[in-house]
Write a protein that holds these residues in place. Structure first.
Motif, PDB file in Angstrom:
ATOM      1  N   MET A 152       5.558   1.606   7.691  1.00 15.18           N
ATOM      2  CA  MET A 152       4.293   1.785   6.863  1.00 15.18           C
ATOM      3  C   MET A 152       3.004   1.150   7.641  1.00 15.18           C
ATOM      4  SD  MET A 152       5.587   0.597   3.117  1.00 15.18           S
ATOM      5  CE  MET A 152       4.247   0.501   2.507  1.00 15.18           C
ATOM      6  N   LEU A 155       1.762   4.240   9.713  1.00 14.44           N
ATOM      7  CA  LEU A 155       1.192   5.015   8.954  1.00 14.44           C
ATOM      8  C   LEU A 155      -0.300   4.625   8.434  1.00 14.44           C
ATOM      9  CD1 LEU A 155       3.979   6.313   6.457  1.00 14.44           C
ATOM     10  CD2 LEU A 155       2.791   7.741   7.764  1.00 14.44           C
ATOM     11  N   GLU A 156      -0.235   3.256   8.181  1.00 12.99           N
ATOM     12  CA  GLU A 156      -1.846   2.738   7.877  1.00 12.99           C
ATOM     13  C   GLU A 156      -2.588   2.635   8.993  1.00 12.99           C
ATOM     14  OE1 GLU A 156      -3.533   1.384   5.441  1.00 12.99           O
ATOM     15  OE2 GLU A 156      -2.088   2.269   4.013  1.00 12.99           O
ATOM     16  N   THR A 163      -0.768   4.271   2.355  1.00  8.92           N
ATOM     17  CA  THR A 163       0.595   3.644   1.737  1.00  8.92           C
ATOM     18  C   THR A 163       0.167   2.858   0.426  1.00  8.92           C
ATOM     19  OG1 THR A 163       0.144   1.669   2.992  1.00  8.92           O
ATOM     20  CG2 THR A 163       1.574   3.303   4.044  1.00  8.92           C
ATOM     21  N   LYS A 164      -1.203   2.974   0.035  1.00  9.34           N
ATOM     22  CA  LYS A 164      -1.694   2.344  -1.286  1.00  9.34           C
ATOM     23  C   LYS A 164      -2.094   3.288  -2.310  1.00  9.34           C
ATOM     24  CE  LYS A 164      -3.739  -1.455   1.567  1.00  9.34           C
ATOM     25  NZ  LYS A 164      -3.211  -1.093   2.746  1.00  9.34           N
TER      26      LYS A 164
END
Length: 176
Positions: A152, A155-156, A163-164
């Motif tokens: 994650m 990815l961020e 991821t939000k």
């Protein structure tokens, strides 16, 4: 692909700087976003990851040190650089101490100086990302970070906000 955010209240300076970076990075995949207003640039920093952030010092609504300090809070791993015609020691010191600027680019710049700065910034950015990757790897080995959390984070880093999820009052997913 490398991403650069350029901020200057003068459009002609932005255009010249963009051309200069394009000619330096001709082999690299490079995306350059330009902004005339610090507020607009800060909004884009919330949802677009940048490798480099270059800001002018003298702007009407906010100076470059203030902007780069806010940018640092949003994207601490982006390499920050100050651009200014001012050679005041106080300006340079503020950029380094408050905003943790990596380099100070003097106006007018030379292509050679900008090339050297770009190459040094590339190395700095790659080192930051490698250090983060190794630290996360060690945290996974020690059980302080799960492999899912590490994924994650990756990815961020590449796509902030991915991821939000924004949920509506009725439980639906809200899209921007």
């Amino acid at each position: 692909m490398r991403r650069i955010l350029l901020l200057d209240d003068e459009q002609n300076v932005l255009s010249a700087l963009k051309r200069s970076f394009r000619s330096i990075a001709h082999q690299d995949l490079l995306r350059i976003d330009t902004y005339n207003a610090p507020e607009e640039a800060l909004t884009h920093l919330q949802d677009t990851a940048y490798d480099f952030i270059v800001s002018d010092y003298h702007m009407p609504s906010m100076n470059g040190i203030e902007f780069l300090t806010l940018a640092k809070a949003i994207q601490p791993d982006a390499v920050r650089m100050m651009l200014s015609a001012s050679a005041e020691f106080k300006t340079i010191l503020g950029a380094i101490n408050e905003a943790e600027a990596f380099r100070y680019i003097a106006k007018p710049w030379t292509q050679e100086e900008l090339t050297d700065t770009y190459q040094a910034a590339l190395q700095k950015r790659d080192q930051i990302l490698e250090d983060r990757r190794l630290a996360d790897e060690l945290r996974v080995q020690r059980g302080q970070l799960s492999p899912q959390e590490e994924a994650m984070r990756r990815l961020e880093e590449s796509e902030p906000g991915i991821t939000k999820v924004k949920w509506g009052a009725d439980g639906s997913v809200m899209l921007d």
